[in-house]
Motif scaffolding. Structure first.
Motif, short mmCIF file in Angstrom:
data_model
loop_
_atom_site.label_atom_id
_atom_site.label_comp_id
_atom_site.label_asym_id
_atom_site.label_seq_id
_atom_site.Cartn_x
_atom_site.Cartn_y
_atom_site.Cartn_z
N ASN A 105 0.87 -1.16 0.00
CA ASN A 105 0.00 0.00 0.00
C ASN A 105 0.91 1.21 0.00
N HIS A 106 0.35 2.37 0.00
CA HIS A 106 1.16 3.56 -0.18
C HIS A 106 2.19 3.75 0.92
N GLU A 107 1.92 3.23 2.07
CA GLU A 107 2.83 3.53 3.16
C GLU A 107 3.82 2.43 3.43
N ASN A 108 3.41 1.21 3.14
CA ASN A 108 4.33 0.16 3.53
C ASN A 108 5.01 -0.50 2.35
N ALA A 109 4.79 0.04 1.16
CA ALA A 109 5.32 -0.64 -0.01
C ALA A 109 6.83 -0.65 -0.02
N ASN A 110 7.37 -1.79 -0.20
CA ASN A 110 8.82 -1.91 -0.31
C ASN A 110 9.13 -3.25 -0.93
N PRO A 122 2.78 -18.62 -7.19
CA PRO A 122 1.75 -18.49 -8.22
C PRO A 122 0.68 -17.51 -7.77
N GLY A 123 0.32 -16.67 -8.69
CA GLY A 123 -0.75 -15.72 -8.37
C GLY A 123 -0.25 -14.42 -7.80
N ASN A 124 1.03 -14.35 -7.41
CA ASN A 124 1.56 -13.10 -6.87
C ASN A 124 2.19 -12.30 -7.99
N VAL A 125 1.53 -11.30 -8.46
CA VAL A 125 2.09 -10.50 -9.53
C VAL A 125 2.70 -9.28 -8.87
N LEU A 126 4.01 -9.18 -8.92
CA LEU A 126 4.68 -8.06 -8.26
C LEU A 126 5.13 -7.04 -9.27
N CYS A 127 5.05 -5.82 -8.89
CA CYS A 127 5.59 -4.77 -9.73
C CYS A 127 6.07 -3.69 -8.80
N ASP A 128 6.62 -2.61 -9.34
CA ASP A 128 7.17 -1.57 -8.49
C ASP A 128 6.08 -0.61 -8.03
N ARG A 129 4.85 -0.98 -8.13
CA ARG A 129 3.79 -0.11 -7.70
C ARG A 129 2.90 -0.85 -6.70
N PRO A 130 2.18 -0.08 -5.89
CA PRO A 130 1.29 -0.75 -4.95
C PRO A 130 0.19 -1.47 -5.70
N ARG A 131 -0.15 -2.66 -5.26
CA ARG A 131 -1.24 -3.40 -5.89
C ARG A 131 -2.07 -4.08 -4.83
N CYS A 132 -3.31 -4.35 -5.20
CA CYS A 132 -4.17 -5.10 -4.29
C CYS A 132 -3.58 -6.48 -4.10
N PRO A 151 10.69 2.67 6.99
CA PRO A 151 10.10 3.76 6.21
C PRO A 151 11.12 4.62 5.48
N PHE A 152 12.43 4.39 5.77
CA PHE A 152 13.46 5.25 5.17
C PHE A 152 14.11 4.64 3.94
N THR A 153 13.73 3.42 3.54
CA THR A 153 14.35 2.86 2.33
C THR A 153 13.85 3.63 1.11
N PRO A 154 14.63 3.66 0.04
CA PRO A 154 14.22 4.42 -1.14
C PRO A 154 12.81 4.05 -1.61
N ASN A 155 12.48 2.76 -1.58
CA ASN A 155 11.15 2.36 -2.03
C ASN A 155 10.05 2.91 -1.15
N SER A 156 10.27 2.86 0.16
CA SER A 156 9.25 3.38 1.07
C SER A 156 9.07 4.87 0.85
N LEU A 157 10.20 5.57 0.66
CA LEU A 157 10.12 7.02 0.44
C LEU A 157 9.37 7.32 -0.85
N LEU A 158 9.64 6.52 -1.86
CA LEU A 158 8.97 6.71 -3.14
C LEU A 158 7.47 6.54 -2.98
N MET A 159 7.09 5.52 -2.25
CA MET A 159 5.66 5.26 -2.06
C MET A 159 5.01 6.37 -1.25
N GLN A 160 5.77 6.92 -0.29
CA GLN A 160 5.21 8.04 0.49
C GLN A 160 4.93 9.21 -0.44
N ASN A 161 5.86 9.44 -1.37
CA ASN A 161 5.67 10.54 -2.33
C ASN A 161 4.40 10.34 -3.14
N LYS A 162 4.24 9.09 -3.61
CA LYS A 162 3.09 8.81 -4.46
C LYS A 162 1.81 9.01 -3.67
#
Ligand SMILES: Nc1ncnc2c1ncn2[C@@H]1O[C@H](COP(=O)(O)OP(=O)(O)OP(=O)(O)O)[C@@H](O)[C@H]1O
Ligand SMILES: [Mg+2]
Length: 600
Positions: A105-110, A122-132, A151-162
């Motif tokens: 989700n937007h806050e915990n994505a990493n 199987p069934g886990n489709v991962l991408c660099d964006r938050p997904r259901c 929360p300080f990793t680049p990915n977490s920061l990116l998701m916070q921005n989004k």
């Protein structure tokens, strides 16, 4: 009592649910501001700390002596904390953590923390964006429940921005129905760029946290031999320890009071999270590991054998060349922290540590003569190379989503105490300017009163022992207008930081020695490569000669097998029917045959 009321973190706003929990005075005492005060209660713990200091022969930090900070700090403290934890809230949080709804989700994505096993399930489709993420995914459930999300990793920061972009846009749309149609459409398009899962709901929740009390582990006595107590801060006691296995010395910081389950748990974790992300620079104290033991937080860091800058300047102030080195090193460290989108927010002499290594590496003694022997001889006798490192990352926060808990008010600019967080990078620069002034002999720095304000208006005396240039750089770094202060990058353009002039002879000689070692290594590698090349050429010549005398049939066969080799991957990669495959075989033969013909 009124002290507690002011600083206990009790927020009267309706969205804080702490008012019920903080019903007794005792409870209120537990909910102190985030500033690291584990060892202190306003009534008497200062004495306990003083006793510990005296026992360990250490000097009590000025911050632990009774002080009256500018009032904003306490007022600010009212809004700084996570909701105080009670058994009830902890239970609620841990129940929530067991029911993750989304993979990201937007806050915990990493993405970094998701193991390959889960990514590839199987069934886990991962991408660099938050997904259901399906509720029933057991593998991910396990991951979510087994680890924190930094929360300080680049990915977490990116998701916070989004998330910010989405929330901000949503808010603007709500409040500004009269947006011109085109502008509105444009904004919607931008919004869609961030989210092509339009059905992704907004999730407003803090990154999930493992309850520390559930992750207690006993490592300290098993893995380390305690050598001595080396420091006492507001947060913890710092011990010099020897690791039983690797035989190296570390600094282990142990929280003074148990933090697990208390409102300080997040504070303690903040330092760990920041260290884990920022511990990879020469000018930032290196981080090795952290764990909870007996509900205390323990952090294993690099041991800095030169102690803190604060302790150093109690013996003597720095001269200009040393100040230049200090500035160069700390600006490098800040540049690294800032480049990660983070700010330190508590930079000061007490949080800068020194490491000392002998000026001349031992291995250079039997090296070849490079013409610099005189230089080595001159500095060989006594000199140490000092590296200054930024430590104590307990106040680190991200600039995009700042959770500012201001540090020591002696080093903070006015705008931070007025809650203006637009120029957080420049707040660190101000603190560095104040630290330089103090290290050059301009201290003790005022904590409050007219003197404190004069420093924030740029109205303080030049130091006679510093050059005009250096004085003016300090003034620039502590300029009342944050925009006028240099950044951690542009500061390197200042004449004072001319790379050659700002280094001592010992440092230059050390760097030279290191480069010389590298040179030697490269020379050795070059020699080895030459040898290999020579032997390869020798072995190659007879083969070519032999090939020349081989019968045409052999070389033809070689050519044909080469053709097959190049064709095979195409065949295997394609998912054609049997007929097609046969066709390829025939084609292949024809192709080899034609090559054969051409060759002849
Ligand atoms: N890595 C280290 N190497 C050597 N000494 C250290 C190290 N870390 C801390 N110390 C010593 O311990 C003292 C307290 O450390 P630190 O500043 O990290 O604690 P703190 O509780 O956050 O303090 P405060 O909030 O008062 O700044 C330092 O002043 C220093 O003397
Ligand atoms: Mg400190």
């Amino acid at each position: 009592m009124d002290v507690y009321t002011e600083s206990s973190g009790v927020d009267t706003s309706p969205d804080m649910n702490s008012s019920v929990e903080i019903s007794s005075p005792d409870r209120m005492k537990a909910v102190l501001p985030r500033k690291l005060t584990f060892g202190l209660s306003p009534e008497g713990d200062t004495n306990d700390i003083s006793k510990q200091y005296n026992a360990a022969n250490l000097v009590l930090s000025p911050r632990k002596q009774p002080s009256i900070s500018p009032p904003y700090r306490r007022v600010r403290a009212l809004r700084l904390f996570d909701t105080p934890a009670t058994p009830k809230t902890i239970m609620q949080k841990s129940t929530a953590a067991k029911c993750p709804k989304f993979l990201y989700n937007h806050e915990n994505a990493n993405l970094d923390f998701v193991p390959a096993m889960v990514r590839e399930a199987p069934g886990n489709v991962l991408c660099d964006r938050p997904r259901c993420f399906p509720l029933h995914n057991q593998a991910f459930d396990n991951v979510m429940n087994a680890a924190n999300i930094n929360p300080f990793t680049p990915n977490s920061l990116l998701m916070q921005n989004k998330k910010r972009s989405r929330t901000q846009l949503g808010r603007e749309n709500l409040h500004n129905n009269s947006l011109p149609t085109n502008a509105f459409r444009e904004r919607q398009q931008n919004f869609a760029k961030y989210s092509d899962d339009e059905d992704l709901p907004e999730v407003h929740q803090a990154p999930k946290r493992l309850a520390l009390q559930d992750s207690n582990i006993s490592r300290y006595a098993k893995e380390f031999v305690e050598i001595s107590l080396i420091g006492v801060g507001e947060f913890g006691l710092v011990y010099q320890c020897l690791n039983r296995l690797d035989g190296c010395v570390y600094a282990i910081k142990k929280s003074i009071k148990p933090v697990a389950g208390s409102s300080f748990e997040k504070t303690a974790l903040n330092e760990v999270w920041a260290h884990a992300v920022l511990g990879k620079h020469d000018n930032v104290v290196r981080y090795y590991s952290a764990w909870a033991e007996d509900n205390h937080m323990l952090i294993q860091n690099e041991y800095c054998n030169g102690g803190s800058l604060q302790a150093f300047i109690q013996k003597r102030f720095l001269v200009e060349s040393e100040l230049r080195t200090l500035l160069l090193h700390i600006a490098e460290g800040l540049k690294y922290i800032h480049s990660n989108g983070l700010v330190h927010m508590d930079l000061k002499s007490g949080n800068i540590f020194l490491t000392k290594v002998p000026a001349r590496p031992a291995s250079t003694t039997d090296s070849y003569d490079d013409g610099f022997e005189d230089v080595y001889d001159e500095v060989e006798s006594a000199e140490y190379i000092i590296t200054y490192k930024i430590g104590d990352l307990g106040h680190v926060t991200s600039v995009k989503d700042p959770q500012v808990e201001e540090g020591d008010c002696r080093y903070l600019p006015k705008e931070i105490l007025q809650e203006d967080f637009k120029h957080l990078f420049k707040a660190d620069i101000f603190s560095l300017g104040m630290t330089l002034y103090e290290a050059a002999g301009g201290g003790p720095l005022p904590k409050n009163g007219p003197e404190w304000h004069k420093f924030r208006e740029g109205d303080f005396p030049d130091l006679p022992n510093l050059s005009k240039d250096f004085n003016s750089l300090i003034k620039l770094m502590t300029h009342p207008d944050p925009e006028c202060r240099p950044s951690s990058t542009s500061i390197f353009n200042h004449a004072i930081l001319n790379p050659i002039e700002s280094k001592t002879k010992a440092q230059l000689s050390h760097e030279l020695a290191v480069e010389r070692q590298k040179n030697e290594l490269l020379l050795r590698k070059l020699k080895e490569a030459k040898k290999i090349l020579k032997s390869y050429e020798q072995s190659k010549t007879p083969v070519t000669k032999r090939l020349k005398h081989q019968s045409p049939t052999v070389s033809d066969r070689q050519l044909r097998s080469y053709t097959r080799k190049t064709q095979r991957p195409v065949l295997s990669r394609s998912r054609r029917g049997l007929r097609d495959k046969n066709k390829n075989v025939i084609d292949d033969r024809v192709f080899s045959y034609s090559i054969h013909q051409t060759h002849e």
